[in-house]
Design a protein around this motif. Structure first.
Motif, PDB file in Angstrom:
ATOM      1  N   ALA A   1     -31.183   6.787 -18.363  1.00 16.62           N
ATOM      2  CA  ALA A   1     -32.241   6.841 -17.353  1.00 16.62           C
ATOM      3  C   ALA A   1     -33.375   5.884 -17.698  1.00 16.62           C
ATOM      4  O   ALA A   1     -33.872   5.150 -16.831  1.00 16.62           O
ATOM      5  CB  ALA A   1     -32.767   8.271 -17.218  1.00 16.62           C
ATOM      6  N   ARG A   2     -33.783   5.864 -18.951  1.00 17.65           N
ATOM      7  CA  ARG A   2     -34.859   4.960 -19.366  1.00 17.65           C
ATOM      8  C   ARG A   2     -34.484   3.500 -19.140  1.00 17.65           C
ATOM      9  O   ARG A   2     -35.294   2.702 -18.645  1.00 17.65           O
ATOM     10  CB  ARG A   2     -35.184   5.183 -20.853  1.00 17.65           C
ATOM     11  CG  ARG A   2     -35.876   6.492 -21.167  1.00 17.65           C
ATOM     12  CD  ARG A   2     -36.042   6.648 -22.678  1.00 17.65           C
ATOM     13  NE  ARG A   2     -36.787   7.839 -23.038  1.00 17.65           N
ATOM     14  CZ  ARG A   2     -37.061   8.198 -24.294  1.00 17.65           C
ATOM     15  NH1 ARG A   2     -36.646   7.436 -25.301  1.00 17.65           N
ATOM     16  NH2 ARG A   2     -37.755   9.307 -24.546  1.00 17.65           N
ATOM     17  N   GLU A   3     -33.284   3.131 -19.528  1.00 16.65           N
ATOM     18  CA  GLU A   3     -32.848   1.737 -19.394  1.00 16.65           C
ATOM     19  C   GLU A   3     -32.862   1.292 -17.936  1.00 16.65           C
ATOM     20  O   GLU A   3     -33.319   0.190 -17.611  1.00 16.65           O
ATOM     21  CB  GLU A   3     -31.442   1.565 -19.979  1.00 16.65           C
ATOM     22  CG  GLU A   3     -31.388   1.563 -21.481  1.00 16.65           C
ATOM     23  CD  GLU A   3     -31.839   0.245 -22.083  1.00 16.65           C
ATOM     24  OE1 GLU A   3     -31.200  -0.788 -21.819  1.00 16.65           O
ATOM     25  OE2 GLU A   3     -32.843   0.245 -22.813  1.00 16.65           O
ATOM     26  N   LEU A   4     -32.347   2.125 -17.052  1.00 14.92           N
ATOM     27  CA  LEU A   4     -32.289   1.763 -15.632  1.00 14.92           C
ATOM     28  C   LEU A   4     -33.688   1.615 -15.051  1.00 14.92           C
ATOM     29  O   LEU A   4     -33.962   0.670 -14.298  1.00 14.92           O
ATOM     30  CB  LEU A   4     -31.495   2.817 -14.863  1.00 14.92           C
ATOM     31  CG  LEU A   4     -30.007   2.926 -15.199  1.00 14.92           C
ATOM     32  CD1 LEU A   4     -29.383   4.116 -14.469  1.00 14.92           C
ATOM     33  CD2 LEU A   4     -29.261   1.635 -14.842  1.00 14.92           C
ATOM     34  N   ILE A   5     -34.588   2.525 -15.387  1.00 20.08           N
ATOM     35  CA  ILE A   5     -35.945   2.467 -14.844  1.00 20.08           C
ATOM     36  C   ILE A   5     -36.700   1.265 -15.408  1.00 20.08           C
ATOM     37  O   ILE A   5     -37.447   0.586 -14.686  1.00 20.08           O
ATOM     38  CB  ILE A   5     -36.715   3.764 -15.154  1.00 20.08           C
ATOM     39  CG1 ILE A   5     -36.058   4.953 -14.455  1.00 20.08           C
ATOM     40  CG2 ILE A   5     -38.173   3.654 -14.705  1.00 20.08           C
ATOM     41  CD1 ILE A   5     -36.602   6.306 -14.888  1.00 20.08           C
ATOM     42  N   ASN A   6     -36.524   0.975 -16.674  1.00 19.63           N
ATOM     43  CA  ASN A   6     -37.271  -0.109 -17.304  1.00 19.63           C
ATOM     44  C   ASN A   6     -36.856  -1.489 -16.812  1.00 19.63           C
ATOM     45  O   ASN A   6     -37.638  -2.441 -16.907  1.00 19.63           O
ATOM     46  CB  ASN A   6     -37.110  -0.047 -18.827  1.00 19.63           C
ATOM     47  CG  ASN A   6     -37.983   1.012 -19.466  1.00 19.63           C
ATOM     48  OD1 ASN A   6     -39.060   1.317 -18.982  1.00 19.63           O
ATOM     49  ND2 ASN A   6     -37.514   1.588 -20.563  1.00 19.63           N
ATOM     50  N   THR A   7     -35.650  -1.618 -16.303  1.00 15.27           N
ATOM     51  CA  THR A   7     -35.161  -2.923 -15.864  1.00 15.27           C
ATOM     52  C   THR A   7     -35.874  -3.353 -14.583  1.00 15.27           C
ATOM     53  O   THR A   7     -35.873  -2.620 -13.595  1.00 15.27           O
ATOM     54  CB  THR A   7     -33.647  -2.885 -15.632  1.00 15.27           C
ATOM     55  OG1 THR A   7     -33.002  -2.427 -16.837  1.00 15.27           O
ATOM     56  CG2 THR A   7     -33.121  -4.263 -15.276  1.00 15.27           C
TER      57      THR A   7
END
Length: 459
Positions: free
Chosen positions: A146-152
């Motif tokens: 979830a963090r990776e997707l949002i941060n991109t």
């Protein structure tokens, strides 16, 4: 993950001594190490880390502050991932709440490195006795997804990239993925998803992931996948757009949750629906004052194009509802009003299912994943009245923005046995021991606990 969990303590691993506030005397560290701690002003303050030097100057251990017992952060061990030197480590004595401490350690090791930031130190850490390492890893991996997707940024995480990420997750767990995109959304009676996303270069689409045996209880997750939100023709100011890459945080969170559930081999028929769009500005953008048809058959007057998330969710939720799932959950970065009410750390949730609400409250406390129930106050429905359509997408007075958004979505849920709506922020505005500034998974560990307790494993 920079932290690797070891099933047993390595002979050469170094000890971490946990210390409650102002209670160094209770620590079982060597006397010379305790003297070192006193000399350096270490008092056991929450999250503080102090390494212990040996006679030759090499690090031989570390102290870690737990803080006040009645105010301790169960995930504070994330600070260890930032401050310990690389190598093998173990807790000298299992801390209270060892599973959450281990999870905090893993979550705190996260750094978003796609664009050049350096990763955290590589640590190997022995799992305390009694901790289910597999569960901790599932929870950490889902949260990191979830963090990776949002941060991109949206330039690299548009509707097409969100589809690719969903496809990769489906492939990893043997799930299927069907995609309805572009003009096919009209053919398949998903008109509001099409209307919101049609002005963007990347075609709007509905992602439909399915996993699990068909006869198992149906659990459906719907996540808002607005990959960037300009506000549409009701354009946001520049400051309001700065974080709008996170407006697909609902989609990111349901994918993180799905990852946890599939990795646990839960005995459910899981369905994940993500309307993936960009709310852009162009000559064919939908307008304030337009009336949109919906899959449900309700007509929706557009009071504000910046309330687009509830529109795409409504079509996806109406589709989900037709299947009469046992449980329907939607997650969305839906309203600023929720942040005004509860701040960035505590997402509100809405449900009329008292048993589910109680289970979520208990799970939230047990897994240190804050949630707070808010009311679906039915008298507020009249604030969505329209003079020309069945319903408006916003109220005109600005009051009760988050509950009213939930009430709007509730108009599109009829057959599901139970429904819950989560109005999340999906972002950490300040560093925490277990979480850097940036995208965040919110509520999904609590939901996972409820579902695991309710349905158990298929294996």
């Amino acid at each position: 993950m920079p932290v690797t969990l070891l099933s047993s303590k390595e002979v050469s691993s170094l000890p971490v001594y946990t210390v409650e506030a102002d209670n160094l005397d209770a620590c079982d560290a060597p006397k010379d190490a305790i003297a070192w701690a006193r000399a350096n002003g270490f008092s056991g303050a929450s999250g503080r880390v102090l390494t212990i030097p040996g006679k030759n100057g090499a690090v031989v251990g570390a102290f870690f502050g737990l803080g006040e017992p009645d105010a301790a952060n169960p995930l504070a061990a994330g600070a260890l991932a930032r401050h310990l030197p690389e190598g093998d480590w173990h807790f000298a004595a299992p801390p209270k709440g060892a599973e959450l401490a281990t999870l905090g350690l893993m979550l705190g090791s996260y750094a978003f490195t796609r664009y050049g930031k350096k990763p955290r130190n590589a640590l190997r850490f022995a799992v305390p006795e009694g901790v289910d390492a597999g569960r901790v890893e599932r929870l950490a991996n889902g949260s990191v997804l979830a963090r990776e997707l949002i941060n991109t940024p949206a330039g690299d995480m548009g509707p097409d990239a969100l589809e690719a990420a969903t496809r990769a997750l489906a492939s990893e767990h043997g799930a299927t993925l069907a995609v309805t995109a572009g003009e096919d959304l009209l053919t398949e009676n998903l008109p509001m998803i099409h209307a919101v996303g049609r002005a963007a270069e990347a075609a709007p689409r509905l992602l439909d992931l399915r996993w699990g045996r068909e006869a198992a209880p149906k659990v459906t997750l719907v996540g808002k996948g607005v990959c960037f939100d300009t506000g549409g023709l009701d354009l946001k100011p520049a400051a309001g757009m700065l974080l709008m890459k996170k407006d697909m945080g609902g989609a990111a969170n349901v994918l993180g949750l799905a990852s946890m559930l599939m990795a646990a081999k839960l005995d459910i028929r899981l369905r994940v629906l993500i309307p993936a769009v960009e709310n852009a500005v162009a000559g064919n953008a939908f307008r304030p004052g337009d009336v949109l048809n919906s899959r449900k058959g309700l007509t929706v007057e557009i009071g504000n194009t910046d309330a687009e998330g509830r529109l795409v969710l409504a079509d996806a939720m109406a589709l989900a509802d037709e299947e009469e799932p046992e449980l329907l959950i939607d997650m969305a970065t839906l309203t600023g009003a929720a942040r005004v009410a509860l701040g960035p750390d505590v997402p509100p949730f809405y449900t009329d299912d008292e048993a589910l609400a109680g289970a979520l409250a208990r799970a939230s406390e047990a897994v240190a994943d804050p949630l707070w129930r808010m009311p679906l106050w039915k008298p507020y429905l009249s604030r969505l009245d329209s003079k020309i359509a069945d319903i408006n997408n916003v109220s005109l007075d600005g009051f009760a923005g988050s509950p009213i958004a939930g009430l709007f979505l509730g108009r599109f849920v009829e057959k599901a046995k139970s429904w819950a709506h989560f109005d999340i922020y999906g972002w950490n505005p300040a560093d925490k021991p277990h979480a850097p500034v940036g995208g965040e998974a919110q509520g999904i560990r609590a939901i996972e606990r409820v579902l695991v307790d309710r349905y158990g494993s298929a294996s």
